[in-house]
Design a protein around this motif. Structure first.
Motif, PDB file in Angstrom:
ATOM      1  N   ARG A 105      22.121  -8.090 -31.331  1.00  0.00           N
ATOM      2  CA  ARG A 105      21.331  -9.122 -31.995  1.00  0.00           C
ATOM      3  C   ARG A 105      20.630  -8.552 -33.238  1.00  0.00           C
ATOM      4  O   ARG A 105      20.601  -9.195 -34.292  1.00  0.00           O
ATOM      5  N   GLN A 284       2.461 -12.463 -23.094  1.00  0.00           N
ATOM      6  CA  GLN A 284       3.765 -11.900 -22.720  1.00  0.00           C
ATOM      7  C   GLN A 284       3.601 -10.620 -21.901  1.00  0.00           C
ATOM      8  O   GLN A 284       2.512 -10.049 -21.808  1.00  0.00           O
ATOM      9  N   SER A 292      15.853 -11.957 -22.297  1.00  0.00           N
ATOM     10  CA  SER A 292      15.914 -13.100 -23.204  1.00  0.00           C
ATOM     11  C   SER A 292      16.526 -14.347 -22.595  1.00  0.00           C
ATOM     12  O   SER A 292      16.352 -15.444 -23.127  1.00  0.00           O
ATOM     13  N   ARG A 296      12.085 -17.077 -23.838  1.00  0.00           N
ATOM     14  CA  ARG A 296      12.591 -17.506 -25.145  1.00  0.00           C
ATOM     15  C   ARG A 296      11.906 -16.809 -26.302  1.00  0.00           C
ATOM     16  O   ARG A 296      12.495 -16.646 -27.384  1.00  0.00           O
ATOM     17  N   THR A 297      10.676 -16.379 -26.099  1.00  0.00           N
ATOM     18  CA  THR A 297       9.944 -15.682 -27.162  1.00  0.00           C
ATOM     19  C   THR A 297      10.676 -14.428 -27.610  1.00  0.00           C
ATOM     20  O   THR A 297      10.538 -13.994 -28.757  1.00  0.00           O
ATOM     21  N   SER A 298      11.475 -13.839 -26.732  1.00  0.00           N
ATOM     22  CA  SER A 298      12.166 -12.588 -27.060  1.00  0.00           C
ATOM     23  C   SER A 298      13.026 -12.741 -28.304  1.00  0.00           C
ATOM     24  O   SER A 298      13.022 -11.872 -29.188  1.00  0.00           O
ATOM     25  N   ALA A 299      13.783 -13.832 -28.377  1.00  0.00           N
ATOM     26  CA  ALA A 299      14.646 -14.034 -29.534  1.00  0.00           C
ATOM     27  C   ALA A 299      13.828 -14.180 -30.810  1.00  0.00           C
ATOM     28  O   ALA A 299      14.205 -13.666 -31.871  1.00  0.00           O
ATOM     29  N   THR A 300      12.693 -14.849 -30.725  1.00  0.00           N
ATOM     30  CA  THR A 300      11.815 -15.007 -31.884  1.00  0.00           C
ATOM     31  C   THR A 300      11.273 -13.656 -32.334  1.00  0.00           C
ATOM     32  O   THR A 300      11.193 -13.372 -33.540  1.00  0.00           O
ATOM     33  N   VAL A 301      10.896 -12.830 -31.372  1.00  0.00           N
ATOM     34  CA  VAL A 301      10.373 -11.504 -31.701  1.00  0.00           C
ATOM     35  C   VAL A 301      11.429 -10.673 -32.422  1.00  0.00           C
ATOM     36  O   VAL A 301      11.131  -9.971 -33.405  1.00  0.00           O
ATOM     37  N   VAL A 303      13.812 -11.719 -34.320  1.00  0.00           N
ATOM     38  CA  VAL A 303      13.887 -12.208 -35.700  1.00  0.00           C
ATOM     39  C   VAL A 303      12.765 -11.594 -36.539  1.00  0.00           C
ATOM     40  O   VAL A 303      12.989 -11.127 -37.668  1.00  0.00           O
ATOM     41  N   PHE A 304      11.563 -11.558 -35.988  1.00  0.00           N
ATOM     42  CA  PHE A 304      10.424 -10.977 -36.694  1.00  0.00           C
ATOM     43  C   PHE A 304      10.664  -9.490 -36.971  1.00  0.00           C
ATOM     44  O   PHE A 304      10.434  -9.003 -38.087  1.00  0.00           O
ATOM     45  N   GLU A 307      13.308  -9.027 -39.737  1.00  0.00           N
ATOM     46  CA  GLU A 307      12.816  -9.338 -41.084  1.00  0.00           C
ATOM     47  C   GLU A 307      11.855  -8.273 -41.585  1.00  0.00           C
ATOM     48  O   GLU A 307      11.857  -7.935 -42.779  1.00  0.00           O
TER      49      GLU A 307
END
Length: 325
Positions: A105, A284, A292, A296-301, A303-304, A307
């Motif tokens: 990922r 968390q 994940s 669901r927060t894992s995928a957002t993290v 991405v952060f 970036e």
């Protein structure tokens, strides 16, 4: 105690229903099987990537297995920025396969190369074996960058939990010239002090994936000699200075015994002139990046994280790596 995210509540309920034995009650081999099975059950199907290669870095103790991922859509003839990734698992558990989903990922999100390191595990190989393997891996990537399709000017080092510990150590070694210096250190709910004296070890004693008892089990296997636990290569928070290390991203979770020590480490990095991005998730728990499927927060993290690393690499590409002078 901070509130729990509903996904974490569901995760903990599932773990209770499974009535699984705490890892600290199992011998290492049984704990490894349980951990790997859990990661497979709690992670989504793996993302396709452009390329996967299994490699090995030479070291005095023997070859260190590596796995190279190139993000989907990247050109095969372009030298990509690279994150050298060190998996979690308390220096006792985990391997390349347990963190395969995370590395895929990140490679895709960063449009970069990720090289995962299968360092030696305790108790068969106690401290400093993992540090030696991590250092050998980073040096190999920097030295063989052209053949690996990697841009040696845009390297980062990172990891979760025990891997975050090793990444912090490599950042200190890079500052001192022992290994190549990197553009960033990515510390995801890291362990930074094997003394286990922060407030979290009194607060998180049961009911979470990682508890104070689990950490003591890990540390007893990784650093059985008490004197080793004060060595900065085991406890980077005990280094005399953190100044001059690579810019840092530090992730912490409120329901994690490592939370307080990692937040203090981030504050100390900042005080000593290191650029820091600190992300604290009060609702968390430890280990969410390999859970994940449920959290669901894992995928957002991720991405952060991706970036933040991409931004740091872009600063380096514009002239200089953004390190403190």
């Amino acid at each position: 105690m901070p509130a729990l995210h509903p996904d974490v509540q569901a995760l903990l309920a599932m773990l209770r229903a499974a009535d699984a034995q705490p890892l600290e009650t199992l011998p290492p081999e049984a704990a490894r099987r349980s951990y790997l099975a859990g990661r497979r059950a709690l992670q989504p199907p793996p993302d396709p990537v452009a390329q996967i290669r299994d490699l090995a870095a030479p070291s005095p103790a023997g070859p260190v297995p590596l796995r190279l991922y190139r993000g989907a859509g990247t050109a095969p003839d372009v030298a990509l920025p690279c994150l050298v990734y060190l998996h979690g698992g308390g220096w006792v558990l985990g391997n390349i396969d347990s963190h395969d989903w995370v590395c895929r990922r990140l490679a895709n999100l960063m449009q970069a190369c990720v090289i995962s390191v299968d360092y030696r595990l305790a108790p068969e190989h106690p401290f400093p074996a993992a540090v030696e393997d991590a250092a050998a891996a980073l040096s190999f990537v920097a030295e063989r960058a052209e053949g690996l399709g990697v841009d040696p000017g845009r390297l980062a080092v990172g990891g979760d939990s025990a891997g975050g510990n090793l990444a912090a150590v490599l950042a200190l070694m890079g500052r001192d010239g022992t290994v190549p210096q990197t553009a960033m250190q990515v510390l995801l709910y890291p362990s930074v002090d094997l003394g286990l004296t922060s407030e979290g070890f009194e607060r998180i004693t049961a009911g979470q994936p990682l508890t104070a008892g689990t950490m003591r089990y890990f540390v007893d296997h990784y650093a059985p000699e008490p004197g080793d636990r004060t060595d900065w290569r085991a406890s980077p928070a005990r280094a005399a200075s953190l100044a001059g290390t690579a810019p840092a991203l530090v992730l912490t979770c409120g329901h994690d015994p490592l939370c307080e020590e990692a937040r203090l480490y981030a504050h100390r990095l900042e005080r000593e002139g290191v650029p820091v991005t600190a992300l604290h998730l009060s609702d968390q728990t430890h280990g969410i990046l390999t859970m994940s499927r449920l959290v669901r927060t894992s995928a957002t993290v991720l991405v952060f994280v991706a970036e933040a690393v991409r931004e740091r690499w872009s600063l380096g590409a514009e002239g200089g790596r953004g390190r403190p002078s």
